[in-house]
Design a protein around this motif. Structure first.
Motif, mmCIF file in Angstrom:
data_model
loop_
_atom_site.group_PDB
_atom_site.id
_atom_site.type_symbol
_atom_site.label_atom_id
_atom_site.label_comp_id
_atom_site.label_asym_id
_atom_site.label_seq_id
_atom_site.Cartn_x
_atom_site.Cartn_y
_atom_site.Cartn_z
ATOM 1 N N LEU A 192 2.283 1.475 -3.699
ATOM 2 C CA LEU A 192 1.374 1.548 -4.848
ATOM 3 C C LEU A 192 1.246 2.949 -5.450
ATOM 4 O O LEU A 192 1.338 3.106 -6.679
ATOM 5 N N PRO A 193 1.042 4.009 -4.632
ATOM 6 C CA PRO A 193 0.903 5.341 -5.244
ATOM 7 C C PRO A 193 2.137 5.748 -6.045
ATOM 8 O O PRO A 193 2.029 6.412 -7.070
ATOM 9 N N VAL A 194 3.312 5.339 -5.562
ATOM 10 C CA VAL A 194 4.551 5.665 -6.278
ATOM 11 C C VAL A 194 4.583 4.921 -7.612
ATOM 12 O O VAL A 194 4.896 5.493 -8.660
ATOM 13 N N GLN A 231 -2.720 -5.760 -12.543
ATOM 14 C CA GLN A 231 -2.721 -7.183 -12.879
ATOM 15 C C GLN A 231 -2.621 -8.027 -11.608
ATOM 16 O O GLN A 231 -1.637 -7.907 -10.862
ATOM 17 N N ARG A 287 0.831 -1.215 0.000
ATOM 18 C CA ARG A 287 0.000 0.000 0.000
ATOM 19 C C ARG A 287 0.863 1.261 0.000
ATOM 20 O O ARG A 287 0.499 2.271 -0.598
ATOM 21 N N GLU A 313 2.060 3.625 -9.353
ATOM 22 C CA GLU A 313 1.028 4.126 -10.279
ATOM 23 C C GLU A 313 1.538 5.351 -11.029
ATOM 24 O O GLU A 313 1.239 5.545 -12.192
ATOM 25 N N ARG A 314 2.254 6.206 -10.314
ATOM 26 C CA ARG A 314 2.772 7.419 -10.954
ATOM 27 C C ARG A 314 3.875 7.123 -11.945
ATOM 28 O O ARG A 314 4.153 7.912 -12.834
ATOM 29 N N ARG A 315 4.547 5.989 -11.753
ATOM 30 C CA ARG A 315 5.741 5.692 -12.537
ATOM 31 C C ARG A 315 5.513 4.718 -13.683
ATOM 32 O O ARG A 315 6.360 4.598 -14.564
ATOM 33 N N ALA A 316 4.412 3.973 -13.652
ATOM 34 C CA ALA A 316 4.269 2.864 -14.603
ATOM 35 C C ALA A 316 2.862 2.785 -15.191
ATOM 36 O O ALA A 316 1.901 3.243 -14.595
ATOM 37 N N GLY A 317 2.763 2.161 -16.358
ATOM 38 C CA GLY A 317 1.471 1.950 -17.006
ATOM 39 C C GLY A 317 0.747 0.718 -16.505
ATOM 40 O O GLY A 317 -0.466 0.625 -16.592
ATOM 41 N N ARG A 318 1.513 -0.255 -15.995
ATOM 42 C CA ARG A 318 0.890 -1.487 -15.501
ATOM 43 C C ARG A 318 1.560 -1.888 -14.210
ATOM 44 O O ARG A 318 2.784 -1.934 -14.136
ATOM 45 N N VAL A 319 0.747 -2.155 -13.186
ATOM 46 C CA VAL A 319 1.263 -2.572 -11.881
ATOM 47 C C VAL A 319 0.748 -3.981 -11.630
ATOM 48 O O VAL A 319 -0.458 -4.230 -11.765
ATOM 49 N N MET A 320 1.645 -4.893 -11.288
ATOM 50 C CA MET A 320 1.172 -6.264 -11.104
ATOM 51 C C MET A 320 1.688 -6.867 -9.813
ATOM 52 O O MET A 320 2.690 -6.394 -9.250
ATOM 53 N N GLY A 347 3.067 4.245 -20.398
ATOM 54 C CA GLY A 347 3.646 4.725 -19.148
ATOM 55 C C GLY A 347 4.379 6.020 -19.383
ATOM 56 O O GLY A 347 4.641 6.407 -20.524
ATOM 57 N N PRO A 348 4.719 6.700 -18.260
ATOM 58 C CA PRO A 348 5.387 7.993 -18.372
ATOM 59 C C PRO A 348 6.723 7.896 -19.112
ATOM 60 O O PRO A 348 7.366 6.854 -19.131
ATOM 61 N N ARG A 393 -5.611 13.005 -5.466
ATOM 62 C CA ARG A 393 -6.108 12.187 -6.577
ATOM 63 C C ARG A 393 -6.909 10.991 -6.104
ATOM 64 O O ARG A 393 -7.634 10.383 -6.882
ATOM 65 N N LEU A 433 -5.721 -4.346 -2.122
ATOM 66 C CA LEU A 433 -4.789 -3.378 -2.681
ATOM 67 C C LEU A 433 -5.418 -2.605 -3.839
ATOM 68 O O LEU A 433 -4.939 -1.531 -4.226
ATOM 69 N N CYS A 470 -3.078 -0.024 -15.670
ATOM 70 C CA CYS A 470 -3.589 -1.396 -15.647
ATOM 71 C C CYS A 470 -3.084 -2.084 -14.384
ATOM 72 O O CYS A 470 -1.917 -1.928 -14.010
#
Lengths: 525, 525
Positions: free
Chosen positions: A439-441, B496, A436, A443-450, A468-469, B59, B502, B494
């Motif tokens: 996650l916010p970091v 995954q 947790r 999300e800001r840095r990547a297009g996909r979080v797994m 992604g950025p 946000r 989470l 996205c």
């Protein structure tokens, strides 16, 4: 099928005058015939003229016609049969199974876009009906839909000779949006490109579309590609490749009298975070699985896990030990081109000579002259954050483990990262708090979080974000894989008080096109 | 309310050290107090730091909290009362009725975005559930939503001191998307900006949001604005103003280590096409109505009709005669600033001295030193197409009639135009054929196509497109007016295989947020 080595411009095949481009079998170094004589501005001019002529008609094809066209391309690619696989193997050094899978993905994504086109939701139809009695001012009748941007230049990628090349994701999504496409073939697989280009040519003819809907050009160096991006009739660009190549196209596109969007998918090291409980519970297992992902396609995936971040200690040591064993057991795989192999060797050399990173393990060396020797390196969080060269992508099967003193430092490392295509959490239930926090970091840095997977393996579906950025891509607002990729090639147009006979079908009263519409801010049912 | 002349940074009011910026009453030339001492990089740094700190929390505010915040801003603006109108009148020269209407629009669009936020469709939630049994490979669980880009820099516009300034469309849509906003106040109306900025400060406090959600900076020249756009914590820019100002920001944004999107609404001459049957039936009436639109707000609307295109002949002569009379009867109106008045005079001079355009009529000269004298000029299609200076926007109440020999030439003129915010057709039933011929050209050239209306008057609703190809805007894929403006400040992410605990609320099983979701490509019902 005989390869002819010609430019495919509309329905024609044209022999150019430039120096011949030859594919090289990276496994053997053998030069492959035929040569593809490089085109010049004349071919760019011709293809753009045809694309421009085709544009207004093609963007207004009915949804069914356009969907069938995409399906016909898939059928024509399948109908090439084994010749396509054999040629792609020779030109890329990739194994048969991988290329057969990639062909399936290529045809699958063409068929997915056919479904998307039929569905019509991409039109984003909106209606705000007239309110003639409204006080103090009446409201006029307003309707909106999306239309195609215009002809699109697509640059084939080296690492997916089918799925991100001539009939790949960029082409499929641009054609789905109603944009004619001019592809610049990647010099590494010209024959594969010709086979697929001919398949699209046949689909254009069978679908009775204007010939300018598709052209395929060959050029050496950056000259032809730059001329294409500079042409005023080109309205958007799709590119997958290096950071330097992508940023050069971005600059050219911005310097035009009319700047245009460039969708460049460039550079990503895809950080993997090993959270403490997961690492403690299954460090060895994670080490093995990690190297499996690292070695996929000789590490030549955009989503290759080039960075592993964790808190140092026994659990991480166990991970590194298992990963080291797996790396040492890794067979060398042939890389896609001599150029990519050279760049890989330079990247590895720079790590070897770095004062801040140390080698942990290397894989087997290969027989083939372009073999990729897997590599694993290690550094501290402090060194990683103070030496930005350690963030540079090494395209190939080499990864760097970053040891942190605690979770706070893990977060600092995350905050120090450039934009990424993916970010991965290896986590157990008791890692939820740490996840947790991160996650916010991410999300800001990547297009996909797994969670608990590996970044290689990109599903082609409605939810995928392969984006992604910067520098992962040039435009974080978009994806280049999955059905949402169509939105890259569209723009909204509002129609005010147009008579029914002038309105596009999807906007007419009674919804004759049967598409999903937003009426006064609410979904029409 | 006493104006203090300070920078509003988070919840603070800070006195800067730079040269004082004073508003000027354009009707009288009187300098208005107080002076606003220009800020420097220190203020930019402070505001960006607070915005960055606020970003992750802001946000993720719930939809209801964020919607209420937008509504509170509207209430706080209304609670300023007549002080706001009086100050805006003094700073802009605009009449009371217009500014009262603009205040209504400003608060109305804040409330529209509150509705949009509550509705949740902007999240574009998509789910592709796991398919563990799929062959040859299982599908993982994939979910997508949109998140805010990051802190946004907004540049207040001179011509809408309320609706496109401190709490205008850019601010409202960025706040709705979840982005903290830092506004650079327009130097023409610093007092109006302070009043509105204080209202937003109060709304932030009442809504118990992190203070960095909003700051308002004052700076002279381009230095402060450029520093703001260069700051790495700023992730997007909203701008309405001149072509030179907009392109300068685009260049700065592209030259950053991490390029960011710039939404600049710049230059448009809004062509009006008088089709033959409409012109024949009601040329005189059209001439009068046209000048009514031309004179609105002293011609200082982005959608001002600066170009009229028709086939020459008696019917067009009747239109020109009627328009000329109306122009001659036009009273002079005070322009917004001495600078805008100077630029207008230069634009008119350039038409007066042009060898290709001739003056047809001029309106009354005014008493005020910054009065706009209405103007009408005429040229031939051939001259128009060969002299690109005739396409330059003259910001103010001057328009150019282009005479064509036939409908083919009308189409050629349409094809020769740069990108536009709007394109208008005056048409009768028998003009449908001509309209059909022109429509594809106009769709390619403009964000909004209308029939039998005038381009001034931009409805704030779900269908509006206040956008268009360059140079009308820097990004034709977006709108700056209407609810779709929120999409400028969002990007997809996205997720995954993330555990439920989470996942963001809108993506969780059972849809606890109650938002519209696309499941496996189909709308969830």
């Amino acid at each position: 099928m005989t390869l002819e080595g010609k430019q495919l411009i509309g329905q024609q095949a044209v022999l150019s005058n430039g120096n011949a481009i030859h594919a090289v079998d990276p496994a053997t170094g053998e030069t492959l015939e035929p040569g593809y004589k490089a085109g010049s501005r004349a071919e760019v001019e011709h293809a753009c003229e045809l694309a421009w002529i085709a544009f207004d008609a093609y963007r207004e094809t009915g949804l069914e016609v356009r969907a069938c066209f995409l399906e016909t391309i898939a059928e024509e690619i399948e109908s090439i049969g084994d010749d396509l696989i054999v040629r792609a193997m020779a030109e890329s050094g990739l194994p048969r199974g991988r290329l057969e899978g990639e062909r399936g993905r290529t045809c699958g994504q063409l068929r997915l876009f056919a479904q998307v086109v039929r569905n019509g939701e991409w039109l984003d139809v909106r209606l705000d009906p007239a309110l003639p009695e409204r006080q103090p001012m009446p409201r006029v009748d307003l309707r909106q839909r999306h239309i195609a941007l215009g002809p699109v230049a697509v640059f084939g990628a080296s690492n997916f000779p089918l799925a991100f090349s001539v009939a790949g994701g960029d082409t499929a999504s641009a054609l789905a949006a109603g944009c004619p496409v001019i592809v610049k073939a990647h010099a590494a697989h010209p024959g594969t490109s010709e086979l697929v280009g001919r398949a699209i040519q046949r689909a254009v003819a069978k679908s009775e579309l204007p010939e300018g809907v598709f052209s395929l050009l060959y050029g050496s160096g950056r000259e032809l590609g730059q001329a294409l991006v500079r042409d005023p009739r080109i309205k958007a660009v799709g590119f997958t490749g290096s950071r330097s190549g992508g940023t050069a196209l971005m600059q050219t596109a911005q310097e035009r009298p009319e700047p245009i969007p460039v969708y460049a998918e460039m550079s990503s090291i895809n950080p993997v975070f090993l959270l403490p409980e997961a690492l403690k519970a299954r460090g060895k297992e994670l080490g093995n699985a990690f190297v499996g992902s690292l070695n996929m396609g000789a590490g030549q995936f955009c989503t290759n896990p080039g960075l592993v971040i964790a808190v140092k200690g026994e659990a991480l040591d166990a991970f590194v030990a298992a990963a080291s064993e797996a790396v040492k057991d890794s067979a060398a795989q042939t890389m896609l081109t001599p150029g990519i192999h050279d760049a890989y060797m330079q990247g590895v050399d720079s790590l070897l000579q770095s004062s801040t990173a140390r080698e942990v393990a290397r894989g087997a060396t290969g027989e083939s002259q372009n073999a990729c020797q897997t590599g694993l390196f290690l550094t501290s969080a402090k060194d990683f954050m103070s030496d930005e060269t350690l963030q540079a992508e090494v395209f190939g099967a080499t990864s760097l483990v970053v040891e942190c003193t605690d979770l706070d430092e893990v977060k600092h490392v995350a905050e120090s990262l450039e934009g990424q295509l993916t970010a991965t959490l290896q986590m157990d239930e008791d890692d939820l708090g740490a996840a947790r926090m991160l996650l916010p970091v991410l999300e800001r840095r990547a297009g996909r979080v797994m969670a608990n997977g590996w970044p290689t393996g990109v599903e082609v579906c409605h939810t995928m974000v392969h984006g992604g950025p910067y520098p992962a891509t040039s435009d974080s607002r978009t994806t280049s894989v999955g059905s949402a990729a169509i939105y890259r090639f569209l723009r909204p147009v509002c129609y005010q008080d147009l008579p029914q006979g002038l309105l596009p079908e999807a906007l007419r009263d009674g919804n004759p096109a049967g598409v999903n519409r937003l009426v006064d801010g609410h979904r029409e049912t």
